[in-house]
Design a protein around this motif. Structure first.
Motif, PDB file in Angstrom:
ATOM      1  N   GLU A  55       5.167 -15.016 -12.345  1.00  0.00           N
ATOM      2  CA  GLU A  55       6.160 -16.083 -12.482  1.00  0.00           C
ATOM      3  C   GLU A  55       7.365 -15.687 -13.326  1.00  0.00           C
ATOM      4  OE1 GLU A  55       2.801 -16.241 -13.152  1.00  0.00           O
ATOM      5  OE2 GLU A  55       2.153 -18.324 -13.072  1.00  0.00           O
ATOM      6  N   ASP A  56       7.161 -14.899 -14.387  1.00  0.00           N
ATOM      7  CA  ASP A  56       8.311 -14.518 -15.206  1.00  0.00           C
ATOM      8  C   ASP A  56       8.874 -13.149 -14.818  1.00  0.00           C
ATOM      9  OD1 ASP A  56       6.337 -12.917 -16.295  1.00  0.00           O
ATOM     10  OD2 ASP A  56       6.457 -13.762 -18.306  1.00  0.00           O
ATOM     11  N   LYS A  57       8.356 -12.596 -13.715  1.00  0.00           N
ATOM     12  CA  LYS A  57       8.878 -11.374 -13.101  1.00  0.00           C
ATOM     13  C   LYS A  57       8.832 -10.164 -14.036  1.00  0.00           C
ATOM     14  CE  LYS A  57      11.384 -14.266  -9.982  1.00  0.00           C
ATOM     15  NZ  LYS A  57      10.575 -15.396 -10.401  1.00  0.00           N
ATOM     16  N   THR A  58       7.755 -10.106 -14.837  1.00  0.00           N
ATOM     17  CA  THR A  58       7.553  -8.977 -15.747  1.00  0.00           C
ATOM     18  C   THR A  58       6.413  -8.073 -15.297  1.00  0.00           C
ATOM     19  OG1 THR A  58       6.067 -10.314 -17.103  1.00  0.00           O
ATOM     20  CG2 THR A  58       8.408 -10.244 -17.749  1.00  0.00           C
ATOM     21  N   SER A 102       4.360 -17.098  -2.576  1.00  0.00           N
ATOM     22  CA  SER A 102       5.598 -17.649  -2.029  1.00  0.00           C
ATOM     23  C   SER A 102       6.733 -16.640  -2.169  1.00  0.00           C
ATOM     24  CB  SER A 102       5.957 -18.949  -2.731  1.00  0.00           C
ATOM     25  OG  SER A 102       6.104 -18.726  -4.113  1.00  0.00           O
ATOM     26  N   PRO A 103       7.700 -16.721  -1.272  1.00  0.00           N
ATOM     27  CA  PRO A 103       8.846 -15.808  -1.373  1.00  0.00           C
ATOM     28  C   PRO A 103       9.762 -16.202  -2.528  1.00  0.00           C
ATOM     29  CG  PRO A 103       9.014 -17.181   0.608  1.00  0.00           C
ATOM     30  CD  PRO A 103       7.738 -17.544  -0.077  1.00  0.00           C
ATOM     31  N   VAL A 104      10.195 -15.226  -3.296  1.00  0.00           N
ATOM     32  CA  VAL A 104      11.241 -15.455  -4.283  1.00  0.00           C
ATOM     33  C   VAL A 104      12.534 -15.730  -3.510  1.00  0.00           C
ATOM     34  CG1 VAL A 104      12.582 -14.405  -6.155  1.00  0.00           C
ATOM     35  CG2 VAL A 104      10.105 -14.028  -6.025  1.00  0.00           C
ATOM     36  N   SER A 105      12.660 -15.031  -2.387  1.00  0.00           N
ATOM     37  CA  SER A 105      13.778 -15.224  -1.465  1.00  0.00           C
ATOM     38  C   SER A 105      13.246 -14.893  -0.070  1.00  0.00           C
ATOM     39  CB  SER A 105      14.931 -14.279  -1.811  1.00  0.00           C
ATOM     40  OG  SER A 105      15.872 -14.246  -0.767  1.00  0.00           O
ATOM     41  N   THR A 106      13.783 -15.531   0.939  1.00  0.00           N
ATOM     42  CA  THR A 106      13.373 -15.206   2.307  1.00  0.00           C
ATOM     43  C   THR A 106      14.157 -14.016   2.849  1.00  0.00           C
ATOM     44  OG1 THR A 106      14.936 -16.818   3.214  1.00  0.00           O
ATOM     45  CG2 THR A 106      12.658 -17.568   2.837  1.00  0.00           C
ATOM     46  N   GLU A 142      -0.023 -15.212 -12.046  1.00  0.00           N
ATOM     47  CA  GLU A 142      -0.795 -14.123 -12.636  1.00  0.00           C
ATOM     48  C   GLU A 142      -2.225 -14.524 -12.975  1.00  0.00           C
ATOM     49  OE1 GLU A 142      -0.444 -11.028 -16.397  1.00  0.00           O
ATOM     50  OE2 GLU A 142       1.197 -12.425 -16.001  1.00  0.00           O
ATOM     51  N   LYS A 143      -2.437 -15.777 -13.280  1.00  0.00           N
ATOM     52  CA  LYS A 143      -3.772 -16.228 -13.687  1.00  0.00           C
ATOM     53  C   LYS A 143      -4.679 -16.569 -12.506  1.00  0.00           C
ATOM     54  CE  LYS A 143      -2.477 -17.815 -18.259  1.00  0.00           C
ATOM     55  NZ  LYS A 143      -2.608 -16.592 -18.946  1.00  0.00           N
ATOM     56  N   ASP A 144      -4.144 -16.600 -11.293  1.00  0.00           N
ATOM     57  CA  ASP A 144      -4.979 -16.903 -10.124  1.00  0.00           C
ATOM     58  C   ASP A 144      -5.999 -15.791  -9.884  1.00  0.00           C
ATOM     59  OD1 ASP A 144      -3.668 -19.267  -9.806  1.00  0.00           O
ATOM     60  OD2 ASP A 144      -2.648 -18.720  -7.943  1.00  0.00           O
ATOM     61  N   LEU A 185      14.808  -5.531  -8.821  1.00  0.00           N
ATOM     62  CA  LEU A 185      14.264  -6.729  -9.458  1.00  0.00           C
ATOM     63  C   LEU A 185      14.995  -6.998 -10.783  1.00  0.00           C
ATOM     64  CD1 LEU A 185      12.157  -9.014  -9.572  1.00  0.00           C
ATOM     65  CD2 LEU A 185      10.615  -7.377 -10.693  1.00  0.00           C
ATOM     66  N   VAL A 186      15.149  -5.969 -11.587  1.00  0.00           N
ATOM     67  CA  VAL A 186      15.842  -6.114 -12.874  1.00  0.00           C
ATOM     68  C   VAL A 186      17.274  -6.579 -12.636  1.00  0.00           C
ATOM     69  CG1 VAL A 186      16.748  -4.824 -14.865  1.00  0.00           C
ATOM     70  CG2 VAL A 186      14.368  -4.495 -14.142  1.00  0.00           C
ATOM     71  N   GLU A 187      17.956  -5.987 -11.675  1.00  0.00           N
ATOM     72  CA  GLU A 187      19.340  -6.376 -11.370  1.00  0.00           C
ATOM     73  C   GLU A 187      19.397  -7.828 -10.895  1.00  0.00           C
ATOM     74  OE1 GLU A 187      23.296  -6.266 -11.207  1.00  0.00           O
ATOM     75  OE2 GLU A 187      22.047  -4.658 -12.016  1.00  0.00           O
ATOM     76  N   ARG A 188      18.448  -8.194 -10.071  1.00  0.00           N
ATOM     77  CA  ARG A 188      18.392  -9.580  -9.559  1.00  0.00           C
ATOM     78  C   ARG A 188      18.168 -10.583 -10.702  1.00  0.00           C
ATOM     79  NH1 ARG A 188      15.626 -13.698  -7.670  1.00  0.00           N
ATOM     80  NH2 ARG A 188      16.014 -14.447  -5.572  1.00  0.00           N
ATOM     81  N   ASN A 189      17.324 -10.201 -11.659  1.00  0.00           N
ATOM     82  CA  ASN A 189      17.017 -11.094 -12.785  1.00  0.00           C
ATOM     83  C   ASN A 189      18.208 -11.276 -13.731  1.00  0.00           C
ATOM     84  OD1 ASN A 189      14.449 -11.533 -11.829  1.00  0.00           O
ATOM     85  ND2 ASN A 189      13.512  -9.990 -13.141  1.00  0.00           N
TER      86      ASN A 189
END
Length: 191
Positions: A55-58, A102-106, A142-144, A185-189
């Motif tokens: 969820e926090d993309k780390t 789920s997709p972060v983006s489609t 992450e906890k799933d 990913l880093v650039e997107r964030n």
């Protein structure tokens, strides 16, 4: 043939020479090979992969893949399905046991043409071939609960971004795929 996928790939903005050349090869196969969505296309076929983040993309979700003897991203063959985002989500669920993905983006996150060495699968030899791969950025909690898929992998785990690259024992993937995905990913964030 999926004209929407051809349009998506055509409009995809490449980030380096690898993606530019691979994009051209994928578009050529989509245009000229009516069997490209099937494994019966013995030289090259469509696949979908996912860079699955928490969820926090780390962190990134990886599986320890039997064929490659390495920690790797998740994904698989189109097997006739032309909606590759649907394929990526289905494969992540099958390979990890996750129920919610789920997709972060489609939008397409990355393009790759991947070589696959000949190997044995389900007791039969599969000749060396190419995977014409479309990658999507997906998210899961992450906890799933994670569950291995014994016929494909022997481990499923979350890794911090750089540790995910280091966990792979495939130098080409480390350098040309996983580092690129992390950088994107880093650039997107930052946006």
């Amino acid at each position: 043939m999926s004209t929407s996928l051809i349009t998506e790939i055509t409009q995809y903005q490449t980030v380096n020479e690898q993606e530019e050349r691979d994009k051209a090869l994928i578009l050529a196969e989509l245009t000229n090979n009516p069997q490209v969505f099937l494994r019966e296309s013995s030289l090259a076929h469509m696949t979908a992969s996912a860079w699955v983040v928490n969820e926090d993309k780390t962190k990134v979700l990886m599986v320890y893949h039997h064929i490659y003897n390495s920690w790797s991203w998740l994904g698989g063959h189109a097997d006739g399905e032309e909606d590759l985002l649907k394929v990526a989500i289905k494969e992540v669920k099958e390979e990890s046991g996750l129920k919610q993905v789920s997709p972060v983006s489609t939008n397409i996150f990355s393009l790759e043409v991947l070589t696959v060495d000949g190997h044995i699968k389900h007791g039969q030899y599969v000749s060396s071939h190419l995977h014409l791969n479309v990658t999507y950025l997906l998210e899961a909690k992450e906890k799933d609960k994670l569950v291995i898929k014994p016929d494909e992998n022997s481990g499923v785990a979350w890794f911090p971004l750089e540790k995910a690259v280091e966990a792979s024992t495939e130098p080409w993937f480390q350098k040309h795929v996983y580092q690129k995905l992390n950088a994107k990913l880093v650039e997107r964030n930052k946006r």
